[in-house]
Design an enzyme around this catalytic site. Structure first.
Site, PDB file in Angstrom:
ATOM      1  N   ASP A  94      -2.555  11.781 -12.936  1.00 15.20           N
ATOM      2  CA  ASP A  94      -2.873  11.413 -14.099  1.00 15.20           C
ATOM      3  C   ASP A  94      -3.527  12.330 -15.090  1.00 15.20           C
ATOM      4  OD1 ASP A  94      -3.305   9.586 -16.136  1.00 15.20           O
ATOM      5  OD2 ASP A  94      -5.497   9.060 -15.364  1.00 15.20           O
ATOM      6  N   ASP A 148      -3.399  11.006 -22.873  1.00 14.95           N
ATOM      7  CA  ASP A 148      -3.425  10.086 -23.832  1.00 14.95           C
ATOM      8  C   ASP A 148      -4.768   9.654 -24.156  1.00 14.95           C
ATOM      9  OD1 ASP A 148      -3.704   8.971 -21.246  1.00 14.95           O
ATOM     10  OD2 ASP A 148      -3.222   6.904 -21.764  1.00 14.95           O
ATOM     11  N   GLN A 190       0.673   2.836 -25.378  1.00 15.42           N
ATOM     12  CA  GLN A 190      -0.736   2.418 -25.864  1.00 15.42           C
ATOM     13  C   GLN A 190      -0.507   1.125 -26.740  1.00 15.42           C
ATOM     14  OE1 GLN A 190      -3.483   2.544 -24.445  1.00 15.42           O
ATOM     15  NE2 GLN A 190      -3.067   4.627 -22.980  1.00 15.42           N
ATOM     16  N   ASP A 267      -0.660   1.807  -9.801  1.00 14.36           N
ATOM     17  CA  ASP A 267      -1.869   2.352  -8.997  1.00 14.36           C
ATOM     18  C   ASP A 267      -3.005   1.972  -9.218  1.00 14.36           C
ATOM     19  OD1 ASP A 267      -2.145   3.648 -11.883  1.00 14.36           O
ATOM     20  OD2 ASP A 267      -3.721   4.312 -10.695  1.00 14.36           O
ATOM     21  N   CYS A 307      -2.060  -4.303  10.798  1.00 13.96           N
ATOM     22  CA  CYS A 307      -2.421  -2.957  10.547  1.00 13.96           C
ATOM     23  C   CYS A 307      -3.462  -2.590  11.765  1.00 13.96           C
ATOM     24  CB  CYS A 307      -3.490  -2.816   9.161  1.00 13.96           C
ATOM     25  SG  CYS A 307      -5.019  -3.381   9.263  1.00 13.96           S
ATOM     26  N   CYS A 310      -6.646  -4.339  11.902  1.00 12.84           N
ATOM     27  CA  CYS A 310      -6.832  -5.716  12.326  1.00 12.84           C
ATOM     28  C   CYS A 310      -6.058  -5.867  13.796  1.00 12.84           C
ATOM     29  CB  CYS A 310      -5.943  -6.623  11.463  1.00 12.84           C
ATOM     30  SG  CYS A 310      -6.666  -6.688   9.889  1.00 12.84           S
ATOM     31  N   HIS A 336      -7.171  -0.973   5.949  1.00 15.48           N
ATOM     32  CA  HIS A 336      -6.515  -2.063   6.099  1.00 15.48           C
ATOM     33  C   HIS A 336      -6.190  -2.765   4.504  1.00 15.48           C
ATOM     34  CE1 HIS A 336      -6.124  -6.674   6.089  1.00 15.48           C
ATOM     35  NE2 HIS A 336      -7.078  -6.671   5.128  1.00 15.48           N
TER      36      HIS A 336
END
Length: 373
Positions: A94, A148, A190, A267, A307, A310, A336
């Site tokens: 970014d 930007d 934008q 993202d 995962c 878990c 997770h």
RNA sequence: GGAGAGAUACCCGAGUUGGCCAAAGGGGGCAGACUGUAAAUCUGCUGGCAUUGCCUUCGAAGGUUCGAAUCCUUCUCUCUCCA
């Protein structure tokens, strides 16, 4: 030929959703895709190996933060961001445009660029489109974002217009300053929540022929329905043969809604941030693992999840780790949450393949209650 | 045995020239927020009950006073030093 190209695999016939492949110098990425954020050359708490195991394909870095520390020259010296952080997959950086928004009272915006006060030591720095391109070329991600201004919400029509037009002029300057051929530069639309401004922004940017387009300035505090509405009319303004990237969006419902509206890339810091703060996504909704009700709950965070966390640990144990400030706790929840979103995107792609995304969405909502289990 | 210091809410701890004290601060506990990361951060609640408000609290019992965590008496317990 651009360093990054988009290959359309399938256009859904029931929505604007589409299946594709993003070809990058560091390999292909199936889209729609969720990209974990690694602002300071690390996805917080995760090693590259773990990211790979989770199924992450492309991650983010941040121009502003890496420029301040350790400095883009150092990263250039290290052989670029991939080599510096030991991540072989694609990277997108970014531009610092979001910091124009998030570091609101530490900056001054002019036509020339943005003067920042470092949040670390208060020193002054000038970010111009040219400077940002220099930094991003030094960092060497597969995809660099144009510089930007991410405008706050709400904002007046006058300011949104002025800012959007300036962002368009900055895009032109970025394009001119960007000379690295093994790296793609994406433009950012934008215009806040104003339809004609979004249209104007797209009219400005599309002729510049960026290899990809982002939709910026969303998820800045507006109602979700308003964001969806903006997506409804903004995505169709973007070329079909290029990837569309919705910046900063990452709650499960927003990923589905964005995909339905034709977005290919997302993202968000949400999964990693809330994970560190003790909240996890589950099929049933968000769950705050610190809550007392999980004290002696020996089931996994999400009984439907496959995962590592878990499959191995209980809620009671992870709650204990959080309550004792043990670092493993936030690592396990981060694993997770990232797995959850990346897996969700995998399911979404499968649903597009089967023309069943609308059904998938309904099924998702029927299970997902925000008050958790 | 002698001399001294002290007992405050779940814990530690301020308050002891009497009222502005349901009682600072910290910890712990409980809950909430988090969307291109100034975030392992931040916010709220933490005696009881109901709407302002009322009721029961500062080791125990009693007393002085219009009014006591703060003053007096006795008791119980704890700690330090000297034998």
């Amino acid at each position: 030929m651009s360093a990054v190209t988009y290959e359309l695999i399938k256009q859904s016939n029931e929505s604007k959703a589409r299946l594709g492949i993003l070809h990058t110098p560091h390999g292909p990425v199936e889209t729609p895709v969720f990209m974990p954020v690694g602002t300071q050359a690390t996805v917080k708490a995760m090693s590259p190996r773990e990211l790979e195991e989770i199924g992450a394909r492309i991650i983010l870095g941040n121009t502003y933060h890496l420029y301040l520390r350790p400095g883009h020259e150092l990263i250039r010296e290290a052989g670029g961001l991939h080599s510096f952080m030991a991540w072989d997959g694609p990277i997108l950086t970014d531009s610092g445009g979001f910091q124009v928004f998030s570091l609101g009272d530490l900056r001054k915006i002019t036509e020339e660029g943005v003067e920042f006060r470092s949040h670390i030591d208060g020193s002054k720095h000038l970010f111009t489109p040219e400077k940002v391109m220099e930094i991003e070329m030094a960092l060497g991600p597969d995809i660099a974002m144009a510089f930007d201004e991410c405008v706050e919400y709400p904002t007046t029509y006058e300011y949104a217009k002025k800012s959007m037009e300036r962002t368009s002029r900055w895009a032109e300057r970025c394009l001119k300053a960007h000379t690295r051929k093994d790296q793609a530069l994406f433009g950012i639309v934008q215009g806040s929540m104003y339809r004609d401004l979004r249209e104007q922004s797209a009219r400005d940017l599309v002729p510049m022929d960026f290899p990809g387009y982002a939709i910026g300035g969303l998820s800045v505090g507006e109602e979700k329905n308003l964001m969806y509405e903006v997506l409804d009319y903004t995505v169709p303004l973007l070329p079909d043969n290029k990837p569309r990237y919705l910046m900063g969006v990452g709650s499960p419902d927003c990923l589905i809604e964005g995909t339905l509206r034709g977005v290919d890339m997302f993202d968000c810091v949400l999964p990693t941030r809330i994970a560190r703060n003790g909240t996890v996504f589950t099929k049933m909704g968000r769950l705050v693992i610190r809550n007392a009700k999980y004290k002696s709950d020996f089931s996994p965070l999400d009984p439907y999840c496959t995962c590592y966390t878990c499959q191995t640990f209980t809620r009671a144990y992870i709650r204990h780790l959080f309550n004792t400030d043990e670092i493993l706790g936030l690592r396990l929840t981060t694993i997770h949450n990232l797995y959850y979103l990346i897996n969700l995107m995998k399911d979404i792609r499968q649903a597009i393949r089967e023309d069943a995304l609308l059904e998938f969405r309904d099924e998702f909502y029927s299970n997902y209650q925000n008050d958790g289990l």
